[in-house]
Design an enzyme around this catalytic site. Structure first.
Site, PDB file in Angstrom:
ATOM      1  N   ARG A 261       0.819  -1.204  -0.030  1.00 46.35           N
ATOM      2  CA  ARG A 261       0.039  -0.071   0.151  1.00 46.35           C
ATOM      3  C   ARG A 261       0.915   1.271   0.009  1.00 46.35           C
ATOM      4  O   ARG A 261       1.778   1.412   0.689  1.00 46.35           O
ATOM      5  CB  ARG A 261      -0.927  -0.202   1.100  1.00 46.35           C
ATOM      6  CG  ARG A 261      -1.746  -1.169   1.395  1.00 46.35           C
ATOM      7  CD  ARG A 261      -2.783  -0.877   2.657  1.00 46.35           C
ATOM      8  NE  ARG A 261      -3.450  -2.260   2.930  1.00 46.35           N
ATOM      9  CZ  ARG A 261      -4.244  -2.695   3.866  1.00 46.35           C
ATOM     10  NH1 ARG A 261      -4.292  -1.637   4.766  1.00 46.35           N
ATOM     11  NH2 ARG A 261      -4.845  -3.699   3.896  1.00 46.35           N
ATOM     12  N   ARG A 276       2.392   2.015  10.348  1.00 46.43           N
ATOM     13  CA  ARG A 276       1.927   2.283   9.098  1.00 46.43           C
ATOM     14  C   ARG A 276       3.163   2.239   7.985  1.00 46.43           C
ATOM     15  O   ARG A 276       3.916   3.249   7.851  1.00 46.43           O
ATOM     16  CB  ARG A 276       1.142   3.496   9.163  1.00 46.43           C
ATOM     17  CG  ARG A 276       0.261   3.959   8.059  1.00 46.43           C
ATOM     18  CD  ARG A 276      -0.523   5.233   8.363  1.00 46.43           C
ATOM     19  NE  ARG A 276      -1.353   5.127   9.632  1.00 46.43           N
ATOM     20  CZ  ARG A 276      -2.645   4.551   9.546  1.00 46.43           C
ATOM     21  NH1 ARG A 276      -3.175   3.840   8.262  1.00 46.43           N
ATOM     22  NH2 ARG A 276      -3.417   4.417  10.570  1.00 46.43           N
ATOM     23  N   GLU A 348      -4.890  -0.819  15.992  1.00 42.61           N
ATOM     24  CA  GLU A 348      -5.726  -1.721  15.214  1.00 42.61           C
ATOM     25  C   GLU A 348      -4.953  -2.830  14.775  1.00 42.61           C
ATOM     26  O   GLU A 348      -4.195  -2.571  13.914  1.00 42.61           O
ATOM     27  CB  GLU A 348      -6.474  -1.090  14.212  1.00 42.61           C
ATOM     28  CG  GLU A 348      -7.256  -1.814  13.266  1.00 42.61           C
ATOM     29  CD  GLU A 348      -7.401  -1.342  11.751  1.00 42.61           C
ATOM     30  OE1 GLU A 348      -7.619  -2.164  10.974  1.00 42.61           O
ATOM     31  OE2 GLU A 348      -7.495  -0.076  11.706  1.00 42.61           O
ATOM     32  N   SER A 351      -9.358  -5.583  11.446  1.00 40.88           N
ATOM     33  CA  SER A 351     -10.800  -5.252  10.990  1.00 40.88           C
ATOM     34  C   SER A 351     -11.738  -5.995  10.343  1.00 40.88           C
ATOM     35  O   SER A 351     -11.296  -6.656   9.354  1.00 40.88           O
ATOM     36  CB  SER A 351     -10.493  -3.918   9.965  1.00 40.88           C
ATOM     37  OG  SER A 351     -11.563  -3.148   9.641  1.00 40.88           O
ATOM     38  N   ARG A 390       1.700  -4.231  13.654  1.00 41.85           N
ATOM     39  CA  ARG A 390       1.269  -3.956  14.782  1.00 41.85           C
ATOM     40  C   ARG A 390       0.916  -5.247  15.928  1.00 41.85           C
ATOM     41  O   ARG A 390       1.228  -4.654  17.071  1.00 41.85           O
ATOM     42  CB  ARG A 390      -0.116  -3.155  14.456  1.00 41.85           C
ATOM     43  CG  ARG A 390      -0.270  -1.982  13.587  1.00 41.85           C
ATOM     44  CD  ARG A 390      -1.608  -1.415  13.303  1.00 41.85           C
ATOM     45  NE  ARG A 390      -1.242  -0.293  12.267  1.00 41.85           N
ATOM     46  CZ  ARG A 390      -2.491   0.251  11.788  1.00 41.85           C
ATOM     47  NH1 ARG A 390      -3.608  -0.149  11.984  1.00 41.85           N
ATOM     48  NH2 ARG A 390      -2.210   1.340  10.850  1.00 41.85           N
TER      49      ARG A 390
END
Length: 425
Positions: A261, A276, A348, A351, A390
């Site tokens: 990403r 991130r 997080e 999800s 994470r």
């Protein structure tokens, strides 16, 4: 009624409901063009019939030749007008479909309405944030002191937001992947699949990623192949353009893949460490089910992820996202956030979403409820089980020791072969 429901759903998500009127206007113009085309086709058929009759009389009636020629000219003009209308209908349909692809999924009725993350609702928590007799360090400092995380060399290889895991750091990631897959396949009922990491544009469209998020993806333009941002993308299209037989649902799949990403949306956020990044590993759970089971399957998916976090002994909370914070494809989403004491924040790590029939319609995935029954669209669900960076950050920060070492969580010790990660000498 349906347009009003769509407008209300878009408004709740903070999107412009005016796109509904644009789509309806395009559809009306397309229908008008198709109706006129069909009328002219009928006229063309009649003209062709009359022309044939006139030509048959031409050797007896001189005037019939003139009539036939006039009819031929009319037929030629009709053919051109029909072709123009067909082209116009195709153009309007393409424009309408392009707009439809920009419309997000509509939120389920039980999703809280809110403009952004401030409207999210904490559903439940598990465990207590760990207290330390010393000041806990963030994972980027821990990783450097342990000699297992090298941000500087990652940046020298590929630029910012890339990193290198070394030694027991790389082994910790590999252990987590293997343990996640083993638990999901042996205990939670998922079938493991190995997937391509490059997919076609149509696969991304089916998953709801294109055209909306093209700027956040890496692409090989020459081959029209895209690096996947998540295993959800190829998993969605496993049954693209297929009709699944009666009794074959639900189907559970799990896959480990890298994820790529560009993370343009992360501008301005705290991006220290590995929270991130542009490339990371993830284990993804995915479900195909009948619409009536969608809500139940989402709760079960969340429970599967919670099982992993509880076994790892990480304090977490389950957050129901509001309309303004949900993903484009989602109809309802739970985020699972783990407390990271060194960073001082909730991270997080998963999800979990139901997309209802949103992806199934785009990818044309259907099933037969019974033999001979009319096909219906399946519901699709996805959830991280878990995302690695994470999770690694949370483990390092929660299991750090006063002597600088990091204890290895009990479930991972058979995979790691050690009980502690010691500081680098």
């Amino acid at each position: 009624k349906v347009p009003d429901q769509v407008r209300a759903g878009l408004t709740a998500r903070g999107e412009d409901p005016g796109v509904v009127d644009q789509i309806l206007a395009l559809d009306a113009r397309r229908r008008q063009a198709v109706t006129e085309r069909d009328r002219l086709r009928a006229r063309h058929k009649e003209v062709s019939r009359q022309m044939g009759q006139a030509l048959a009389r031409a050797h007896q009636e001189p005037s019939a030749s003139l009539q036939a020629e006039a009819l031929r000219e009319e037929a030629r003009a009709l053919s051109q007008r029909i072709a123009d209308l067909e082209q116009e209908a195709r153009r309007l349909e393409a424009e309408m479909e392009g707009l439809l692809l920009t419309v997000p999924n509509l939120p389920r009725p039980d999703v809280p309405v809110g403009p952004d993350a401030s409207g999210n609702r904490i559903v439940r928590t598990w465990g207590e944030p760990k207290a330390f007799p010393f000041s806990p360090l963030p994972h980027w400092e821990l990783g450097e002191r342990l000699g297992i995380l090298d941000m500087e060399r990652g940046a020298s290889l590929a630029g910012s937001r890339f990193y290198v895991l070394k030694g027991l750091g790389a082994r910790l990631q590999r252990a987590l992947i293997s343990w996640f897959l083993d638990v999901h396949t042996r205990e939670h009922g998922y079938t493991e699949v190995y997937l391509p990491y490059l997919v076609r544009s149509t696969v991304l469209v089916g998953a709801g990623v294109l055209p909306k998020f093209g700027d956040n993806l890496y692409r090989d333009a020459e081959e029209d192949l895209w690096l996947i941002p998540t295993a959800e993308v190829p998993l969605t299209s496993l049954f693209r353009d297929e009709i699944l037989p009666p009794g074959s649902l639900p189907r559970y799949y799990v896959a480990h893949t890298p994820c790529f990403r560009r993370e343009k949306a992360a501008a301005g956020r705290d991006v220290r460490g590995i929270k991130r990044v542009h490339q990371f590993e993830k284990v993804e759970c995915y479900k195909f089910c009948e619409p009536s089971a969608s809500d139940q399957e989402l709760e079960r998916l969340v429970a599967d992820v919670e099982d992993l976090l509880q076994r790892l002994g990480l304090a977490y909370r389950v957050v129901l996202l509001c309309t303004g914070d949900m993903g484009f494809q989602s109809a309802k989403t739970y985020d699972l956030e783990v407390w990271a004491p060194g960073s001082g924040e909730w991270l997080e790590v998963s999800s979990c979403s139901t997309c209802a029939d949103f992806q199934a319609r785009r990818a044309n995935i259907r099933y037969r409820p019974a033999e001979g029954a009319r096909p219906e669209y399946v519901h699709t669900l996805n959830g991280s089980g878990l995302a690695l960076p994470r999770t690694i950050a949370a483990i390092l920060e929660n299991y750090q020791q006063e002597d600088g070492a990091v204890a290895v969580p009990e479930p991972l010790r058979p995979y790691m072969g050690v009980a502690r990660i010691e500081p680098a000498q």
